[in-house]
Structures are given as C-alpha cells and as structure tokens.
Design an enzyme around this catalytic site. Structure first.
Site, PDB file in Angstrom:
ATOM      1  N   SER A   1       0.806  -1.230   0.000  1.00 41.17           N
ATOM      2  CA  SER A   1       0.000   0.000   0.000  1.00 41.17           C
ATOM      3  C   SER A   1       0.832   1.270   0.000  1.00 41.17           C
ATOM      4  O   SER A   1       0.273   2.361  -0.120  1.00 41.17           O
ATOM      5  CB  SER A   1      -0.896   0.019   1.231  1.00 41.17           C
ATOM      6  OG  SER A   1      -1.669  -1.153   1.263  1.00 41.17           O
TER       7      SER A   1
ATOM      8  N   ASP B   1     -17.463   0.735  -0.386  1.00 38.34           N
ATOM      9  CA  ASP B   1     -16.536  -0.374  -0.099  1.00 38.34           C
ATOM     10  C   ASP B   1     -17.227  -1.418   0.767  1.00 38.34           C
ATOM     11  O   ASP B   1     -17.279  -1.285   1.991  1.00 38.34           O
ATOM     12  CB  ASP B   1     -15.303   0.172   0.616  1.00 38.34           C
ATOM     13  CG  ASP B   1     -14.371  -0.963   1.026  1.00 38.34           C
ATOM     14  OD1 ASP B   1     -14.572  -2.113   0.566  1.00 38.34           O
ATOM     15  OD2 ASP B   1     -13.439  -0.693   1.805  1.00 38.34           O
TER      16      ASP B   1
ATOM     17  N   ASP C   1     -10.716  -6.428  -0.015  1.00 41.34           N
ATOM     18  CA  ASP C   1     -10.046  -5.383   0.749  1.00 41.34           C
ATOM     19  C   ASP C   1      -9.329  -6.062   1.898  1.00 41.34           C
ATOM     20  O   ASP C   1      -9.677  -7.163   2.311  1.00 41.34           O
ATOM     21  CB  ASP C   1     -11.077  -4.396   1.303  1.00 41.34           C
ATOM     22  CG  ASP C   1     -10.436  -3.084   1.726  1.00 41.34           C
ATOM     23  OD1 ASP C   1     -10.673  -2.087   1.046  1.00 41.34           O
ATOM     24  OD2 ASP C   1      -9.685  -3.085   2.730  1.00 41.34           O
TER      25      ASP C   1
ATOM     26  N   HIS D   1     -14.629  -0.709   4.532  1.00 36.94           N
ATOM     27  CA  HIS D   1     -14.374   0.485   5.344  1.00 36.94           C
ATOM     28  C   HIS D   1     -15.644   1.266   5.636  1.00 36.94           C
ATOM     29  O   HIS D   1     -15.974   1.508   6.791  1.00 36.94           O
ATOM     30  CB  HIS D   1     -13.338   1.371   4.637  1.00 36.94           C
ATOM     31  CG  HIS D   1     -11.972   0.755   4.662  1.00 36.94           C
ATOM     32  ND1 HIS D   1     -11.129   0.878   5.730  1.00 36.94           N
ATOM     33  CD2 HIS D   1     -11.318  -0.035   3.766  1.00 36.94           C
ATOM     34  CE1 HIS D   1     -10.006   0.213   5.493  1.00 36.94           C
ATOM     35  NE2 HIS D   1     -10.117  -0.368   4.291  1.00 36.94           N
TER      36      HIS D   1
ATOM     37  N   CYS E   1      -7.712   2.110   1.812  1.00 38.06           N
ATOM     38  CA  CYS E   1      -8.841   1.334   1.307  1.00 38.06           C
ATOM     39  C   CYS E   1      -8.502   0.728  -0.054  1.00 38.06           C
ATOM     40  O   CYS E   1      -8.319   1.432  -1.044  1.00 38.06           O
ATOM     41  CB  CYS E   1     -10.054   2.256   1.196  1.00 38.06           C
ATOM     42  SG  CYS E   1     -11.432   1.489   0.371  1.00 38.06           S
TER      43      CYS E   1
END
Lengths: 635, 381
Positions: A325, A349, A364, A370, A384
């Site tokens: 990430s 999400d 995710d 999220h 996210c």
C-alpha cells in the site's frame, strides 16, 4: 761419442737464449690476449655491463599511497587505516620455500589458506620483493618470528597500514569493504599504480570510489647491496594519498535505525530531502566488514553464506519487495492527474470489488469493508483497497506503469554504490516476455495496491517518498557528500511537472491523515509529535492467498508472513527527511514498520532542531556584536 | 777443451773483480726492487678499497709484505751454488710433507691443503714446492747435456708429475698448475724438442675425454661448464663470473673512481679482496688501470728474463727463466679466470691479492732472481 758427451756451455746458453726469446714472445702475445679481453669487456661491451651494474645496484621501489579515510557527516570515522604487522617473504633469500612455509605453519604463524593465497599471488611479486603472507600479526606472533629469524632467512615482519572499520557492521552493506587483490582484479588494474598495494575496494563505497580512495603510488630508486639491503634513497617521488570521503550519513541516525530494526530482517533508508543525501541505510542482519579485509577463512565465510537470514545480502539496494500500500499516494496522484478520480470522489466499499463480467472477488484488507462512501483522502488514511481497485480499473495499466516509471521503478536510483537492482515495473509486454501469458485487468488492480508483479528495492521506495516530499523534485540518492575538499553538488533528475501542482498537497494531506486522522492506519505513531509527519503504511503478501481463503497469520510459517512496510517524511511543509522501512515478515506496516520510521525521523529532527537553535544563537550573537560595534562608533 | 775455457774465464773474472756498487754489495737488483715496491704499494691501495676499508686486513697484508721482503733479501744473499746443492734434498722433504698433508692435513671447503703442527706452525707444503720444483728440475738438467735426451725428459716428467698429482689430489688445481708449469718451464727452456711439445698437445687433447669422465671432480667440471656458460648457474658458480665481468665491463675506459666501484663496494663482487681483486681495479680505474698494471707486470717479467739472459750458469738461467715465467702464469690464469676466458681455479693475482703464503713464496722467488743477478755480477768480467 766423446765429443758429444762433453757439455758445451756456449751452445747450451745459446739454446736457452733462443728459448727465452720465444718464451718472451709468447708471454707478450698472451698478455696482449688478456689486454684485448679487458678491452673487449670495458670498451666494446661497456654499455651492456654498465647497465647491468646499474640494475644490480639500483632498484625501483613502489611506495603505496595511504588510502583515503571515510567519515560520516559529523566527521566520525567509519573507515580508517591502522598500523598492522605483516609477515612477508622475500623469495630471493629463501633456499627452500616449501620447507620454510612448512616451518611457518608449524609455528602456527600461517595456515593452509594463507599458503594457497601466497602461491596464487606469487607471480605478482618479483623475487627480491617482500610478498606478504599474513596480516595482523599479534605480539606473540612477532616474538615467534623474532626468535626463529636466524633459521628462516627471507622472512620479514613489516609494519603497514591496513583498513579498519571502527563501526564494524553498522554500515557494512553500503560502505562495503576492501580485500586482498585477486587474479581477476589484477588483470584490470593499473599495475604501476597498484604495485605495493595489497587491498582494493570489493563492494560498496569502497569499490565505487576506489580510484579516489586509492591515491597515486609514488616510487623511489634505492641503492641496495648484494643482499638486497637498502643503503640509501637516490630519488624519490612521494605517493599522493587517496581522497578522504565525507558521507551524508549520520552515524547517530544510522544507529537509531539499526537499533529500531533490532533482530528483524529488513532495511531502513533515510534520505535528506534537501539534497538527496543518504542519512541512514541499514540492512539487517549485518556482518563485520573487518573480517574480509585480510581474507576471511573458508569456515567463517561459509557460515555467513549459508545463514538463512542472508547477512551478506545488501537488502537496501538488492532486495526487491512488493511495495504494498505504500504506493497508494502515488496512485492517488496518478488518478488526480489523469482525471480518473477527484478529491470529491466517493467509492462504496463492501469489503470486496468486482470487475464487470468477472466473478472474481478482489478483497479489501479489511474484510468487512471500510464504509459505504470512501472519499479520496479517506482512501489514503484507511488504505482502502477497493478505492484503488476502482481507480486502477479507470486508469488502466498504461497510466499506472507511467507513474511508476516517473517515480523511478524499473530504473537504477543512481546511488553511488555498485550492484543496484532496479525492481520490476510490470506491463503487458513485460508479462509476455516473461512467458506469463496475457495481461488481465486483475493484474492492473494488483499493481495499484503494490502487489502482484510489482517489485521495489527499499532504496527505490525511499526515493519515491523523497519525490513526494519534495513535490516532484527528484534528487538522486547519494552516499558521498564530500570527496577530498570538493563538496559534491546534489544530483537531480528533471522534476515531475503536474498539470495541477495542488495535487501534491492533496495526496500529502491524505498521508498526513494516515498519522493524524481519527481512522489513520498509523495514528498510534503520531502521538507526541513535535513536527508534522506524513506517511503511508503497507503490508505486502509474500504468498498469494487463494480465492475464498482467509489470511491467518498464525497458521503461516514465520517466513511466509506478510512484509511490513512504511514510508514517511517530515516536516510536511518544509521536508527535511524521507524514510522507507521494510521489515521482512513483520506482518503489520503500521504496527511494526511505522514505529521504526518514527524513531529515525525523531532522531534526525532532533538534530535539525539543535542545528537551527545553534544557527539562531549565532545570528543573534552576530546581531548583538554588530549593534555593539555600532554603539561604540557612536561613542 | 770447452770446459777448460770456461774455467779460465771464471778465474779471470775472479781476478778482475770490479769495484762493487751499493746494490751489488747488498746483492739486490735495484730495478726489480723498484718495480716490486711500486706493485706492492699499488696493491695495498687496491686492497683498502676491496676489503671495505678494513684497516686490520691492511695491517695483516703489510705484515706479510714485510715478512716477504725480508725473506727475499735473505734468499738474495745466499749463493746459488748452495741452492743447487740442497735442491734434491728439499724436493724429497717437500714430497714427504705433501704425503703428510694427504694423510693428516687439515683444511677448509672440502680441501686438505694445510699441515698443522699445533702450537708450532701451520703451513701449506705445496707452497714450498713452488720454489723447490724449478730448483730441482734445473739441478737435474743443468748437469746433463742439453737439449735433454728422452730418458731425461721422462725423468723430469716423473719429478714434475709426482708432486703435481699429489697437490691436485688435495684438491688444489690452481697450485698444481703453477707447480707443474714451473717444472715444465725449466724443461722447455732447457731445449725440449719441439716434437715432444707437439705430441704432448696431441696426447693432451686425446686424453681430455677420459680426463673429463674420470679425472675431474664435480666442482671442477662445474667450473669449466660455468666458464662456457655462466648463465647456467646464475646464483651459484656462475654468479662470480657474471659479477666480475659486470664489474670489469662497467669500469669502462676511465673507471668509476677510487672507492666508487659499486660492484665491489656493495658486495656484488665475491672474493673481491682475494682472487677477484683485479675486477676491483678494472671497475674503479677502468682500462687505464688495467693497462698500467699489465705494464708493470710486463716490466717485472722483462727484468726477470734479462736476469735470466745475463745469468752465467745454465742452472741459474733455468731457475731465473722458470721463476719469471711462473710469475706470468699467475697473472695470466688469474686475469683470465676473472674476465671469464679461463675456468675459475684458485690462483691469486700475484703480490696484490690478499693472502700471506702466496706473497711470501712469490717474493722468495724474486729473492732467487736477485741472488742469480748478484751471482752473475760477482763473476762478471
């Protein structure tokens, strides 16, 4: 008969006189032969023998230069030269070399490794030159040699300077080390300059700056007697010592980073964002560079080589990890620039993402998702994945690859340490050339969250971070700050120009929220900050997780756990430092790698604050002095 | 009839003895003495350079010179008739001493050359023979009709070869060559037929091969091989020749200057103060120095041959000629071996090389020459 029997003195005397004359003639001829022989040697062949006599008497001796020192930015020594006693052999004076080596071995002065090395390097040394066989003799060894000297003609103990690394393993990977010159290096060397030198930079800075560090050999013509003893120096050109090197590196920050990593395997790179200088570069586990200087034994070398933790591996520039990430700020920037997303965009999400016409779920990292609406900055703050899956779908692989490229992936960063690897910036062409088949949109999705085929070195990760911190300014990371008396100017690549420069601030705001936001993934490391910090965590999978399977850290073996990553820089408005940390199998970017980043930045910011304070004091003092002098003038 | 004439002449000579000059009164030949003293002084200067300025070495050498000159003067006073009478007895004693050396001798470097009677004397009997040999052969031949018949040639050869072989067995090739030649020179001067010489040369050449196979010792063979190719044994036997040739050649015409010879001063030249001292001269004084030395030697030889020429009796002539020519052999062998045209045999440069015994023997030889020259003057017309 009677007549004949009588002695005829006159006749005899005549006979002897004739013989005497003949003898004299022969004597004269033979003396002329002698004379012509001497004439032949002294006049006809004068040049030959004059040269021979001169080369008997005069020997050219090479004077090795002193290798340059290496110090950190505060002038603390990291590589120095220490006097060391060397056991050498002059073959000319040895009657029986094998026997001599044998007896040296019996006295435990040398071992088989030393003998093998000695025999290999024999060709490099002329018979009257002292060829070293063992360095670093201790007092006991010297005493042994002294006691047995008479029995071992041709053996000498000399003092020379040998490289020593006082910080031992603390920066072994980037600094590198010197070692004994080997056959292969010998073929490429300037033999004139290196005769008399026994060591050469093998890796790291020691290798990259070898030409500067080594210096220029001097020489002297010495008159020697028949035993090779030097009687006097006829002519001397002193050697020019190698350049001293000042590093950007701050040993204190380096040590903080080393301590913070502790027993983890991993790497820390800290860049001075004002010039691209490397403040700290750690790869753990590490090794003692001093072991290599005088030839490491096979046993010790194999122990290092076969260690599963790979202590010799320079993770900083040679290990390639999926960045996870930590690439999301860069992806956000790409999205804004390519108008694939906007600061007001919102994405739902549910915990997964699906491509049109594809049943596959892209999960995710947070299983339950999220929230219903994840905004642009929220996506960075909470990392996210679904937001970025969506972004990747809209951007397409070409754009993703373009931005990776701009931030240095797939290229050498240009660090002044050899053998850098340049990561993998995947593309459809790349995938085909690897024989891995067609490029799927799913590959792009993985690429956007720093997974899949993407690989980066810690150095590249730190370089990327420094570009973000500097809002597009691309300083090339450099270890060396000063070469001799020359301050090296910062090296730069052309800056990244955005359509809207404000976009930098948007992603940096997102990164700030990672630290200071209510839901920031690394909000725990933001406590008690005295400066502003922006960061991004990353947790990269080492093994792929199959569809429908849950990630269970405990079930996975230690070496299959996720890598923990974190990038960060501070302060936000006027950045001074950018840091990237990778902890192999550390599991949590924000939990394990984040605190390390914080500690390293703390250490540097403390120094920056001190420095600023000092400068302020100086300024005030100067002001006061000028004021006082002005007052005096008035009086 | 011829004898009577000779007898009359001698009586006459006795009757008209001239007024003696100073040199005649002390039985010395002034020319020869002047040449020898010049050579000795040059030798001392050269030795100083060749021996690393060692004063003790110089003092020792000076002592030997003093002894040698004393011996020479004493011998010069003795009438030649005396030597002629005792020659055969000296010869027998010499051979017995050589036998003793072979049986009980001591020595160095694998050679037995010394006879050591502890606390009393230590000497090389071979040196005595250097003097005794010409005297003996001259004694033998002067009472025979010359040129000698085959029988006498054989007898002389036996006289010569017996001690020669004994000395060669010590082994001391250099001295045995000198002794053999001192005996053979007498034979040659006495009119040995040219055919003997020719056949001896032919015989010598044909004997060379078996001599090489069985007669020579390994180190002697090595010396000859090394002469032919010094590079064969660069650091061993060849070293000496390579270094001495280098020393000589690098001297050039002018030389490097006194005490400036790098080959000798830095010890590249081995044996620089003994057998190889000519290389020091050649290096430091160049070809000029060599020429002067050769000139000096030539003068001594000429004076020696003049004494031989003017000597009255056959015995005196033969001894004078042999002593002078043997002196030449010293010069030729030494300078030849140092410059690499002869194999290295232990022959010193006469009166210059360090070494007491050879100097004393040589000067004793010159003592004989002086005795002969004064013998002549005593009976001159």
């Amino acid at each position: 008969m009677q007549y004949r029997a009588l002695k005829d003195n006159a006749r005899e005397q005549r006979l002897i006189h004739i013989r005497t004359i003949i003898a004299f003639v022969i004597v004269f001829i033979l003396l002329s032969v002698l004379f012509s022989r001497y004439f032949f040697l002294q006049i006809y062949h004068y040049e030959t023998y004059a040269t021979k006599s001169e080369s008997n008497r005069v020997h050219l001796q090479r004077l090795p230069p002193k290798r340059g020192l290496i110090v950190d930015r505060d002038h603390q020594l990291v590589a120095e030269n220490q006097p060391s006693h060397v056991l050498s052999i002059i073959r000319d004076r040895v009657d029986d070399l094998p026997a001599l080596l044998d007896s040296l071995k019996r006295y435990q002065l040398i071992d088989d490794d030393d003998i093998a090395r000695f025999m290999k390097r024999k060709k490099r040394f002329r018979a009257f030159e002292a060829q070293p066989i063992r360095f670093n003799l201790n007092d006991e060894d010297i005493a042994k040699v002294a006691a047995n000297r008479i029995r071992m003609p041709g053996v000498e103990v000399n003092a020379t300077l040998v490289r020593h690394y006082p910080q031992q393993g603390d920066l072994a990977h980037m600094l590198g080390y010197v070692g004994r010159i080997n056959e292969r290096e010998l073929k490429q060397l300037d033999l004139d300059n290196y005769s008399g030198t026994h060591h050469i930079g093998k890796i790291g800075i020691e290798k990259h700056y070898e030409d500067f560090l080594h210096g220029t050999a001097g020489f002297q013509n010495v008159e020697t007697d028949a035993r090779g003893r030097v009687l006097r120096t006829l002519e001397k050109t002193p050697p020019i010592p190698g350049e001293n090197i000042v590093l950007h590196m701050d040993l204190d920050v380096q040590k903080v980073a080393l301590q913070a990593l502790g027993t983890h395997r991993g790497a820390v790179v800290a860049i001075d964002t004002t010039n691209g200088g490397i403040l700290a570069a750690v790869s753990t586990p590490t090794f003692d560079a001093n072991a290599f200087v005088n030839g490491i034994s096979h046993k010790n070398y194999n122990a290092l080589r076969n260690n599963l933790d790979l202590p010799l591996f320079n993770r900083i520039i040679q290990a390639q990890y999926p960045p996870g990430s930590t690439v999301k700020p860069m992806m956000s920037l790409a999205g804004l620039e390519e108008k694939a997303t906007f600061t007001w965009s919102k994405v739902a999400d549910p915990g997964w993402y699906q491509l049109p016409n594809d049943k596959r779920y892209y999960r995710d990292w947070k299983r339950q998702g999220h929230s219903k609406f994840v905004g642009f900055h929220d996506a960075l703050e909470q990392s996210c994945d679904v937001f970025f899956y969506d972004l990747a779908f809209k951007l397409g692989v070409k754009n993703i690859s373009k931005y990776y490229d701009m931030f240095g992936l797939g290229w050498d960063t240009g660090i002044d340490v050899p053998n850098e690897r340049h990561g993998i910036n995947p593309s459809p062409q790349w995938k085909r050339s690897q024989g891995r088949g067609r490029w799927y949109t799913g590959d792009s999705l993985n690429m956007a969250i720093g997974q899949g085929y993407v690989l980066m070195t810690p150095m590249q990760l730190a370089y990327m971070t420094s570009i973000i911190a500097n809002r597009g300014k691309r300083f090339i990371p450099q270890m060396v700050r000063k070469l001799g008396d020359n301050e090296l100017p910062p090296k730069q690549r052309p800056a990244i120009k955005l359509g809207d420069e404000q976009n930098w601030e948007e992603i940096i705001y997102g990164m700030q929220r990672v630290i200071s936001g209510k839901k920031g993934t690394a909000r725990r490391i933001g406590r008690g900050l005295t400066y502003t910090l922006a960061g991004k965590s990353g947790t990269a999978q080492v093994v792929g997780i199959k569809q429908g399977e849950r990630y269970d850290a405990k079930a996975l073996k230690e070496r299959q756990r996720d890598h923990a990553l974190f990038i960060g820089f501070a302060p936000i408005d006027k950045p001074r430092i950018a840091v990237a940390v990778i902890v192999e199998n550390g599991q949590s970017g924000s939990g394990v790698a984040g605190p390390i980043v914080r500690k390293v930045i703390d250490a540097w910011m403390l120094k920056v604050a001190e420095q600023e304070k000092l400068e302020k004091q100086k300024e005030e003092k100067l002001k006061k002095e000028t004021k006082a002098s002005k007052d005096n003038e008035h009086v | 009839m011829f004898e009577t004439k000779d007898y009359v002449r001698q009586i006459n000579a006795d009757g008209f003895r001239k007024k003696q000059g100073f040199w005649q009164s002390i039985n010395l030949d002034p020319w020869l003495l002047l040449l020898l003293v010049t050579l000795t002084i040059c030798g001392l200067f050269l030795l100083y350079s060749a021996s690393d300025y060692k004063i003790p070495t110089l003092k020792r050498q000076l002592t030997f010179y003093v002894i040698a000159y004393t011996v020479m003067i004493i011998i010069a006073q003795v009438p030649m008739l005396f030597f002629r009478r005792i020659a055969p007895f000296l010869y027998i004693i010499g051979v017995l001493l050589l036998l003793a050396v072979l049986l009980f001798g001591s020595g160095a470097k694998g050679a037995q050359r010394w006879l050591d009677i502890p606390g009393i004397i230590r000497f090389q009997p071979s040196e005595i023979l250097k003097l005794v040999m010409p005297l003996t052969v001259a004694w033998y031949l002067s009472s025979r009709i010359l040129p000698p018949s085959f029988k006498h040639v054989v007898a002389v050869m036996v006289l010569v070869m017996l001690p020669t072989i004994m000395i060669a067995a010590q082994p001391d090739l250099g001295t045995s060559i000198l002794i053999a030649s001192s005996g053979l020179f007498v034979l040659l001067l006495a009119g040995l037929s040219i055919w003997y010489i020719v056949s001896a040369v032919v015989l010598g050449i044909s004997a060379a091969w078996p001599m090489w196979m069985f007669g020579l010792r390994e180190y002697q063979k090595g010396r000859i091989l090394t002469l032919l190719d010094p590079e064969r044994d660069k650091l061993g036997a060849g070293w000496n020749i390579i270094q001495s040739k280098t020393a000589i050649g690098s001297g050039g015409f002018n030389g490097k200057g006194y005490l400036q010879g790098t080959q000798s001063q830095l010890n590249f030249l081995p044996e620089s103060h003994t057998d190889f001292i000519i290389a020091v001269l050649a290096e430091e004084f160049g070809l000029i120095g060599v020429m002067l030395l050769l000139g000096l030697y030539l003068c001594i030889i000429i004076r020696g041959l003049m004494i031989c020429w003017m000597a009255d009796t056959t015995f005196n002539k033969l001894v004078a000629g042999s002593v002078t020519l043997t002196f030449f052999v010293y010069i030729f062998v030494n300078m030849g071996m140092v410059s690499g045209i002869l194999p290295v045999v232990g022959v010193p440069l006469p009166l210059v090389s360090q070494g007491g015994t050879s100097i004393v023997t040589l000067m004793a030889g010159f003592g004989l020459l002086m005795a002969i020259s004064s013998d002549k003057q005593q009976f001159s017309r």
